[in-house]
Design an enzyme around this catalytic site. Structure first.
Site, PDB file in Angstrom:
ATOM      1  N   PRO A 266       0.838  -1.207   0.000  1.00 56.25           N
ATOM      2  CA  PRO A 266       0.000   0.000   0.000  1.00 56.25           C
ATOM      3  C   PRO A 266       0.873   1.257   0.000  1.00 56.25           C
ATOM      4  O   PRO A 266       1.492   1.589   1.012  1.00 56.25           O
ATOM      5  CB  PRO A 266      -0.813  -0.128   1.284  1.00 56.25           C
ATOM      6  CG  PRO A 266       0.005  -1.023   2.164  1.00 56.25           C
ATOM      7  CD  PRO A 266       0.756  -1.949   1.270  1.00 56.25           C
ATOM      8  N   ASP A 442       5.856   2.162   2.113  1.00 55.07           N
ATOM      9  CA  ASP A 442       4.924   1.053   2.325  1.00 55.07           C
ATOM     10  C   ASP A 442       4.233   1.268   3.667  1.00 55.07           C
ATOM     11  O   ASP A 442       4.875   1.187   4.717  1.00 55.07           O
ATOM     12  CB  ASP A 442       5.711  -0.268   2.309  1.00 55.07           C
ATOM     13  CG  ASP A 442       4.819  -1.495   2.400  1.00 55.07           C
ATOM     14  OD1 ASP A 442       3.652  -1.367   2.829  1.00 55.07           O
ATOM     15  OD2 ASP A 442       5.306  -2.602   2.066  1.00 55.07           O
ATOM     16  N   HIS A 443       2.915   1.511   3.626  1.00 55.79           N
ATOM     17  CA  HIS A 443       2.203   1.867   4.847  1.00 55.79           C
ATOM     18  C   HIS A 443       2.037   0.683   5.798  1.00 55.79           C
ATOM     19  O   HIS A 443       1.614   0.847   6.957  1.00 55.79           O
ATOM     20  CB  HIS A 443       0.829   2.449   4.510  1.00 55.79           C
ATOM     21  CG  HIS A 443       0.401   3.552   5.426  1.00 55.79           C
ATOM     22  ND1 HIS A 443       0.776   3.617   6.752  1.00 55.79           N
ATOM     23  CD2 HIS A 443      -0.387   4.639   5.224  1.00 55.79           C
ATOM     24  CE1 HIS A 443       0.251   4.693   7.312  1.00 55.79           C
ATOM     25  NE2 HIS A 443      -0.464   5.330   6.398  1.00 55.79           N
ATOM     26  N   ARG A 444       2.352  -0.524   5.349  1.00 46.58           N
ATOM     27  CA  ARG A 444       2.356  -1.659   6.280  1.00 46.58           C
ATOM     28  C   ARG A 444       3.530  -1.555   7.249  1.00 46.58           C
ATOM     29  O   ARG A 444       3.467  -2.015   8.387  1.00 46.58           O
ATOM     30  CB  ARG A 444       2.467  -2.979   5.512  1.00 46.58           C
ATOM     31  CG  ARG A 444       1.311  -3.287   4.579  1.00 46.58           C
ATOM     32  CD  ARG A 444       1.601  -4.543   3.773  1.00 46.58           C
ATOM     33  NE  ARG A 444       2.818  -4.405   2.965  1.00 46.58           N
ATOM     34  CZ  ARG A 444       3.348  -5.382   2.232  1.00 46.58           C
ATOM     35  NH1 ARG A 444       2.781  -6.576   2.215  1.00 46.58           N
ATOM     36  NH2 ARG A 444       4.435  -5.181   1.525  1.00 46.58           N
ATOM     37  N   VAL A 446       5.643   1.488   7.485  1.00 41.83           N
ATOM     38  CA  VAL A 446       5.952   2.858   7.903  1.00 41.83           C
ATOM     39  C   VAL A 446       4.660   3.608   8.179  1.00 41.83           C
ATOM     40  O   VAL A 446       3.792   3.723   7.293  1.00 41.83           O
ATOM     41  CB  VAL A 446       6.767   3.595   6.817  1.00 41.83           C
ATOM     42  CG1 VAL A 446       7.120   5.003   7.283  1.00 41.83           C
ATOM     43  CG2 VAL A 446       8.018   2.803   6.451  1.00 41.83           C
TER      44      VAL A 446
END
Length: 472
Positions: A266, A442-444, A446
């Site tokens: 994401p 990567d929002h998973r 960070v």
């Protein structure tokens, strides 16, 4: 006379699980005498152009593939005529060793012997106590893995009379009707010419070496006189409104990697526009300094160092998501990837342990990296293992973008163009040098806060390099 052996060299896996490579050029010809680890060919994988070293010392007996052929890993590409005694020292004679080499015997003509005097077969030799007492030695099956050089006391054979016999032994394999026909042997320009003329190469007889289909063969088949160029020079010359280019090599690999990244991680992208006048002035002073004489310094050099410093306080951006183990791997080192536009397409080679380099060492590494990439000589190992990347879109005059993550990495920074623009300084309008930074992460891995802090630290360093004193 001394017996010889035909050693078949199969295309090895050149790394990263790649399943095929294209033969770009042969550095040897049938009948040439080669030495151990001598470069015999250049092949192109989906990632890099790689030089193949010879796994044997001997005479080239046959080249099974022509330049331009796309070959699957494990398929024979070249055979060598080697000394039987010398070859038996390799792994295959003892039942182990290199899976990419296959051997057959090609002995000089000898009088017939009674059955009791027939030499032992390789199988019986391998099972004998003498053979078992000799430790197996691996032969090279990967680029960069060199064979063990042994002094056999015997000179390399140059007996040209056996070369043809050796080539025949390897090539005269029985063909089954169930096996699909091989791809016609030709080069990429010839295949393009055939496509442009609407010709099926399966129907064209080849008159070149080993049945290679030449440009003249295609032109003659099309009924055109030799020397007539059938390659369209543009839509106006042919009336064609489309040009089709096969997707292969780096382009194919990059497309697959970007799709995987875009639909797996994401992405979040943030932007920050900063005044880099102080950094550009520092760069000018460094270039004039004797300490940096002979070093190539650019805004990318300073920005790369700033990224490495900002990561110290924001290590979550230097990590990877392990889906299989459901773990987050945080790296305690930085392999800094630099996106490079090359004639073969986009590649992202990385500088190993970049966080340990001084500014001068980093400048040297960047210069070598870009020169190697543009020459198409980047090795597969330099294209893997990156932990965070930079893409310098500013060299194309672009201010900002939304870069896609390099697969397996948590973040990528895009550097925009440095432009003169009006800027507020001490409540006054002044002309300053301005740059936009883009950060995708990567929002998973960070969170928004972590990504924002990293981008703010990076901007602070490039706005005022003296801020480094507060971060280290």
């Amino acid at each position: 006379m001394t017996a010889t052996m035909i050693k078949e060299f199969r295309l090895p896996d050149l790394g990263e699980g790649l399943t095929e490579s294209e033969i770009l050029s042969w550095k040897v010809a049938v009948g040439d005498t080669v030495t151990l680890n001598q470069v015999i060919a250049e092949v192109e994988t989906a990632k890099a152009v790689v030089e193949l070293p010879s796994p044997f010392a001997g005479v080239v007996a046959a080249l099974h593939e022509q330049p331009g052929s796309v070959v699957e890993v494990g398929k024979p590409i070249v055979s060598f005529e080697v000394d039987d005694a010398g070859a038996s020292n390799g792994g295959n004679a003892n039942g182990g060793g290199n899976p990419t080499a296959v051997e057959t015997k090609a002995a000089a003509p000898q009088p017939e012997m009674p059955q009791s005097q027939t030499p032992q077969s390789p199988t019986s030799q391998a099972e004998s106590p003498e053979a078992d007492a000799t430790p197996a030695k691996r032969e090279p099956n990967l680029v960069g893995y060199g064979a063990v050089v042994e002094e056999t006391g015997r000179p390399v054979r140059r007996a040209r009379g056996l070369v043809q016999a050796a080539a025949t032994t390897v090539q005269a394999r029985p063909k089954s009707d169930d096996v699909p026909a091989e791809r016609p042997r030709s080069t990429p320009p010839v295949r393009k010419l055939a496509r442009d003329l609407g010709i099926d190469l399966q129907l064209v007889p080849g008159t070149g070496p080993g049945g290679l289909i030449t440009r003249e063969d295609v032109q003659n088949f099309a009924g055109e006189p030799e020397g007539t160029s059938a390659v369209p020079t543009g839509p106006a010359a042919t009336g064609e409104r489309e040009t089709r280019t096969p997707i292969k090599g780096v382009r194919k690999f990059t497309a697959a990697a970007m799709v995987q990244s875009a639909f797996t991680a994401p992405h979040v992208t943030e932007f920050l526009t900063i005044d880099v006048t102080a950094t550009m002035e520092l760069l000018t002073r460094l270039k004039a300094s004797k300490a940096f004489e002979g070093y190539k310094l650019t805004p990318l050099t300073v920005a790369a160092k700033a990224v490495l410093i900002a990561l110290r306080n924001n290590p979550t951006l230097n990590s990877r998501w392990d889906e299989a183990r459901q773990e987050i791997i945080q790296f305690n080192y930085v392999n800094l990837g630099i996106a490079a536009a090359t004639p073969r397409g986009l590649t992202v080679p990385n500088i190993k342990d970049a966080d340990r380099l001084t500014l001068r060492e980093l400048a040297t590494a960047l210069s070598e990296l870009t020169d190697t990439a543009r020459a198409g000589k980047t090795s597969p190992s330099d294209l893997s293992g990156g932990t965070i990347s930079i893409t310098n879109i500013g060299v194309f005059g672009i201010d900002a973008g939304t870069p896609i993550l390099n697969p397996g990495e948590a973040a990528i920074v895009a550097l925009g163009a440095v432009r003169k623009a009006p800027w507020v300084v001490d409540d006054e309008i002044a002309v300053r040098q301005v740059m936009s930074l883009s950060l995708s992460f990567d929002h998973r891995l960070v969170d928004g806060e972590q990504g924002s802090r990293f981008l703010a630290d990076l901007g602070a360093i490039l706005s005022d390099p003296a801020m480094v004193l507060t971060m280290v």
